[in-house]
Design an enzyme around this catalytic site. Structure first.
Site, mmCIF file in Angstrom:
data_model
loop_
_atom_site.group_PDB
_atom_site.id
_atom_site.type_symbol
_atom_site.label_atom_id
_atom_site.label_comp_id
_atom_site.label_asym_id
_atom_site.label_seq_id
_atom_site.Cartn_x
_atom_site.Cartn_y
_atom_site.Cartn_z
ATOM 1 N N CYS A 35 0.819 -1.211 0.000
ATOM 2 C CA CYS A 35 0.000 0.000 0.000
ATOM 3 C C CYS A 35 0.852 1.260 0.000
ATOM 4 O O CYS A 35 0.338 2.370 0.015
ATOM 5 C CB CYS A 35 -0.920 0.017 1.214
ATOM 6 S SG CYS A 35 -2.117 -1.308 1.174
ATOM 7 N N CYS A 105 -0.503 9.874 7.257
ATOM 8 C CA CYS A 105 0.789 9.500 7.863
ATOM 9 C C CYS A 105 0.722 9.660 9.377
ATOM 10 O O CYS A 105 1.275 8.848 10.122
ATOM 11 C CB CYS A 105 1.918 10.367 7.300
ATOM 12 S SG CYS A 105 2.123 10.148 5.532
#
Ligand code: FES
Length: 280
Positions: A35, A105
């Site tokens: 991913c 993130c």
């Protein structure tokens, strides 16, 4: 080119606490190389059960590295109870902000931390217990719901920015939309009712309202108990009164003023009212 803050650039170019801990107390791993982002987080506790050492290994972009580095700096020295309260917003704030498209993130950092703490506690986080909504990125309904709640998300695009879900073939978009609708309805129900707007009065209106409230709500009740009250002056939100009759020598006159007279005036006039007694 992303518009990164100086702090993001610094943590990307000089990441803190990179590496592995040989004999960790907890390890958490999230994401996958397939991913595009993966993070493995290790921690070791000190004698006082505070995080003494924390290290990470990550595969990802500049903001993934910076977020992981920031996370390790944030949680060092914390107890696990303190560390598990760290949110992805805390990570982004520590870095002076992240582009919205890169917020996933910071979410990945928070999830790795949770997974590491669960690992320390012997708990297993089973993805199978939740429905995989986005097959392209393996994101569950739980992860999407949490991102919506914690970051006040409203659109599929935002969910993609924060979780990556929906960023591939787009087949999961209708399911993501349904989750957004469900969670936002729940959030609205849970939200505290809006505070009533403060009424604004001119000085004359306020004085009139205080006099009316005293005459209608307060003085009759005091008179019924053999007491009385005289309005002496009004200065802004301060109302000066003198107690009369039985009230003037009652040992609990202070309580009467604060808990009865002031409370009533706050209810009917303004929550900023303060009642002061004028003694002879
Ligand atoms: S299934 Fe979510 S983007 Fe493909």
């Amino acid at each position: 080119m992303w518009d990164y803050t100086e702090k993001v650039k610094d943590h990307f170019l000089n990441p803190r606490n990179v590496g592995e801990i040989e004999d960790p107390d907890g390890v958490g791993e999230v994401g996958s190389l397939a991913c595009g982002d993966a993070l493995r987080l290790f921690f070791k506790l000190g004698e006082n059960k505070r995080i003494k050492d924390v290290k990470f290994k990550t595969f990802g972009c500049a903001s993934a590295i910076a977020s992981s580095s920031a996370l390790t700096e944030i949680i060092k020295g914390k107890t696990l109870e303190e560390a598990e309260k760290v949110t992805n917003q805390d990570i982004a704030k520590y870095l002076g902000g992240l582009p919205e498209e890169k917020m996933h993130c910071s979410v990945m950092g928070r999830e790795a931390l949770q997974a590491a703490i669960a690992n320390y506690r012997g708990q297993e986080i089973k993805k199978e217990e939740f429905e995989i909504i986005c097959k392209c990125f393996g994101i569950t309904d739980k992860e999407i719901e949490r991102a919506i709640r914690e970051n006040d998300l409203r659109t599929v695009e935002q969910v993609t920015y924060y979780t990556k879900a929906g960023g591939g073939c787009a087949q999961c978009h209708p399911k993501i939309e349904a989750i957004i609708e469900k969670v936002r309805k729940e959030m609205e129900k849970e939200a505290p009712p809006p505070k009533p707007e403060k009424r604004k009065f001119t000085n004359i209106q306020k004085i009139k309202l205080i006099e009316e409230t005293l005459g209608r709500e307060i003085i009759p009740a005091l008179k019924a108990d053999g007491g009385d009250l005289e309005l002496i002056d009004i200065d802004g939100n301060k109302v000066y009164v003198a107690l009369r009759g039985k009230c003037s020598f009652c040992p609990s006159s202070e309580v009467t003023l604060k808990q009865y007279v002031e409370t009533k005036l706050r209810e009917f006039v303004s929550e900023d009212i303060q009642v002061e007694e004028v003694r002879p």
